[in-house]
Design a protein around this motif. Sequence first.
Motif: not given
Length: 283
Positions: A62-67, A69-76, A95-101
């Motif tokens: 599963i890959f969780i993404g979207g613009s 980040v708080e929504a992505g963390e809640a989903l995770l 989400s929003n490329g935050s971790n990889t960037t």
Amino acid sequence: MKTILIQLDTDPHPSTFDRVVAIDAGAEELFSYGGVTPDNVTGLVHGAMFTRGPGDLKNTAIFIGGSQVEAGEALLKKVTKLFFGPIRVSVMMDSNGSNTTAAAAVRAAARHLDPGHTTAVILGGTGPVGHRAAQILASLGATVHVSSRSKDRAEATCAAIRKVVPEGKVSPCGLGDEALAALEGAQFVIAAGAAGVEFFDEATWSRSKALQVAIDLNAVAPAGLGGIGITDKAVSKDGTIRYGAIGVGGTKMKIHRAAVQKLFESNDAILDTAAIYEIAKTL
């Protein structure tokens, strides 16, 4: 057996960027869903968990993404709560490329200095990328000044980082004169603010004699740190190594692809900020 990546995007339309990277990373099948929330995700996760035997679940991820980040963390958080025993699949949140960037920015700096023995200033440190860059640096032992227009937001970000990195040396910092004072003793600065926001012009920020590496992650003019070009990559000027958004982008893409590939090595990986940085260190 084919590898299947299930893209759960919190935005109405699944990100085409994330879909392209997934295919380039080698996912053989890609199932993409938009508008996913903690309230409607259960069936999607159960479908991933119960269609293959435990020995084959490493082929589903599963890959969780979207613009947002708080929504992505809640989903995770909700996704991982649905797992039990060996009945689980690997999951990545970016989400929003935050971790990889953020991981790419810290790795770029690590080519020129030791992040664990560094004082860093994160301009726009309460945003998704700035927050995670500060967290990575704190986990490595750096002293980190989290700078924001709102001192209260900066303190809230520092508190959130301390929950993950209890020993983290993080402190809130305003903008303007307060940020400039922090820069005077810093070896590393990242500008991770909103598009179109210039924190300091070149003449102002470059006065810091201690700075060794300056990274600007704004891909939209003007740069957050004046004088840094969007394509700058390890450009040396006035004693400081400079990186622009595209200069960091190549490393970000390598990390993103490597992380997707990592998902299919086991069925129990959870790739969050810390785990993605560990992948970045191997590249």
